[in-house]
Design an enzyme around this catalytic site. Structure first.
Site, PDB file in Angstrom:
ATOM      1  N   LYS A   8     -77.511  10.183 -55.758  1.00 25.87           N
ATOM      2  CA  LYS A   8     -76.285  10.307 -54.955  1.00 25.87           C
ATOM      3  C   LYS A   8     -75.135   9.431 -55.469  1.00 25.87           C
ATOM      4  O   LYS A   8     -75.352   8.529 -56.298  1.00 25.87           O
ATOM      5  CB  LYS A   8     -76.627   9.964 -53.510  1.00 25.87           C
ATOM      6  CG  LYS A   8     -77.608  10.947 -52.866  1.00 25.87           C
ATOM      7  CD  LYS A   8     -77.738  10.682 -51.365  1.00 25.87           C
ATOM      8  CE  LYS A   8     -78.747  11.609 -50.729  1.00 25.87           C
ATOM      9  NZ  LYS A   8     -78.780  11.464 -49.251  1.00 25.87           N
ATOM     10  N   TYR A  48     -76.271  21.270 -47.471  1.00 30.61           N
ATOM     11  CA  TYR A  48     -76.741  20.574 -46.257  1.00 30.61           C
ATOM     12  C   TYR A  48     -76.546  21.415 -44.997  1.00 30.61           C
ATOM     13  O   TYR A  48     -76.482  20.859 -43.889  1.00 30.61           O
ATOM     14  CB  TYR A  48     -76.016  19.235 -46.119  1.00 30.61           C
ATOM     15  CG  TYR A  48     -76.588  18.141 -47.008  1.00 30.61           C
ATOM     16  CD1 TYR A  48     -77.928  17.743 -46.893  1.00 30.61           C
ATOM     17  CD2 TYR A  48     -75.799  17.473 -47.943  1.00 30.61           C
ATOM     18  CE1 TYR A  48     -78.459  16.741 -47.681  1.00 30.61           C
ATOM     19  CE2 TYR A  48     -76.326  16.455 -48.740  1.00 30.61           C
ATOM     20  CZ  TYR A  48     -77.654  16.104 -48.603  1.00 30.61           C
ATOM     21  OH  TYR A  48     -78.187  15.093 -49.381  1.00 30.61           O
ATOM     22  N   ASN A 111     -77.886   6.447 -49.416  1.00 27.66           N
ATOM     23  CA  ASN A 111     -79.300   6.090 -49.630  1.00 27.66           C
ATOM     24  C   ASN A 111     -79.827   6.508 -51.009  1.00 27.66           C
ATOM     25  O   ASN A 111     -81.013   6.741 -51.195  1.00 27.66           O
ATOM     26  CB  ASN A 111     -80.178   6.612 -48.485  1.00 27.66           C
ATOM     27  CG  ASN A 111     -80.216   8.121 -48.398  1.00 27.66           C
ATOM     28  OD1 ASN A 111     -79.504   8.804 -49.135  1.00 27.66           O
ATOM     29  ND2 ASN A 111     -81.038   8.660 -47.524  1.00 27.66           N
ATOM     30  N   HIS A 114     -81.774  11.992 -52.860  1.00 26.34           N
ATOM     31  CA  HIS A 114     -82.270  13.059 -51.979  1.00 26.34           C
ATOM     32  C   HIS A 114     -83.501  13.656 -52.642  1.00 26.34           C
ATOM     33  O   HIS A 114     -83.565  13.744 -53.863  1.00 26.34           O
ATOM     34  CB  HIS A 114     -81.218  14.157 -51.799  1.00 26.34           C
ATOM     35  CG  HIS A 114     -81.805  15.427 -51.239  1.00 26.34           C
ATOM     36  ND1 HIS A 114     -81.988  15.614 -49.890  1.00 26.34           N
ATOM     37  CD2 HIS A 114     -82.291  16.535 -51.847  1.00 26.34           C
ATOM     38  CE1 HIS A 114     -82.572  16.797 -49.698  1.00 26.34           C
ATOM     39  NE2 HIS A 114     -82.754  17.375 -50.877  1.00 26.34           N
ATOM     40  N   GLU A 125     -83.704  24.757 -52.997  1.00 25.79           N
ATOM     41  CA  GLU A 125     -82.738  23.760 -53.483  1.00 25.79           C
ATOM     42  C   GLU A 125     -82.591  23.829 -55.004  1.00 25.79           C
ATOM     43  O   GLU A 125     -81.494  23.672 -55.547  1.00 25.79           O
ATOM     44  CB  GLU A 125     -83.170  22.359 -53.023  1.00 25.79           C
ATOM     45  CG  GLU A 125     -83.067  22.221 -51.502  1.00 25.79           C
ATOM     46  CD  GLU A 125     -83.538  20.874 -50.970  1.00 25.79           C
ATOM     47  OE1 GLU A 125     -84.042  20.032 -51.754  1.00 25.79           O
ATOM     48  OE2 GLU A 125     -83.391  20.651 -49.754  1.00 25.79           O
TER      49      GLU A 125
END
Ligand code: CMP
Length: 202
Positions: A8, A48, A111, A114, A125
């Site tokens: 990320k 998302y 964070n 993913h 995905e």
């Protein structure tokens, strides 16, 4: 099996692409596809979409387009679980020692990584970001294309010359190697055809 991973923006911003990838590899996962992209708002919202109704959806999308991300396909035994184990809990405050999120994540939003939560979502995905021909894994049949390309570039031929062989049998090319090829005429000097590690799987 395969899973899908995103490094990320908080991690790419801190130049942690390699550090995170190293932890993935040390956990027994192999990067079989990887690209650094700037996600569009539409892409992030689409990716998302399952979280659309969540209060954090808007912030999540803003964050995911705040900088480059690295999308990856990871291959390994029980890849989804293996990746989730090394990632650690969503909230770094709850993550175990030695996990990526415990080590690098800044917050529940920033964070660092993913990872898909099931084989079914991994497939969805992966297909969201990659074409099949961008994924080159140990089980990829397309690696023969790599062998042909390498032959055209003279790579294989020069290896043959150095190793004192005169012909290759393409059927002998292992699925993950462009250079492990059978000697047909003269015996191969031991070690001479050893390809650099980067060409081999296993
Ligand atoms: P990820 O695995 O990418 O899937 C959805 C993301 O939403 C999750 O990681 C978190 O980064 C983010 N997320 C989950 N819960 C919250 C929250 N309470 N506030 C902000 N972001 C969240």
């Amino acid at each position: 099996t395969r899973t899908f991973s995103i490094i990320k923006p908080d991690a790419t911003r801190r130049n942690l692409t390699g550090a995170v990838t190293k932890m993935l590899e040390e956990a027994g996962l192999r990067v079989v596809a990887s690209k650094r992209i700037q996600m569009t708002r539409e892409q992030a919202e689409g990716f998302y979409a399952v979280h659309k109704e969540r209060p954090f959806f808007g912030e999540l999308v803003d964050f995911m387009i705040s900088g480059p991300v690295v999308v990856q396909v990871l291959e390994g035994e029980d890849a989804v679980k293996r990746n989730r184990d090394v990632m650690g809990a969503t909230n770094p405050a709850d993550a175990d020692e030695g996990t990526i999120r415990k080590t690098y994540a800044e917050s529940i939003e920033a964070n660092s990584v993913h990872g898909s939560d099931s084989d079914e979502n991994a497939k969805i995905e992966i297909e969201f970001f990659f074409n099949e021909d961008e994924i080159v894994g140990c089980s990829s049949r397309r690696t023969m294309t790599g062998l042909v390309a390498a032959m055209r570039r003279g790579l294989v031929v020069s290896r043959l010359r150095r190793s004192g062989r005169s012909a290759i049998d393409a059927r002998d090319a292992p699925r993950c190697s462009i250079v492990r090829i059978r000697a047909r005429s003269r015996p191969v000097r031991r070690g001479a055809v050893r390809s650099p590690a980067r060409h081999r799987c296993g």
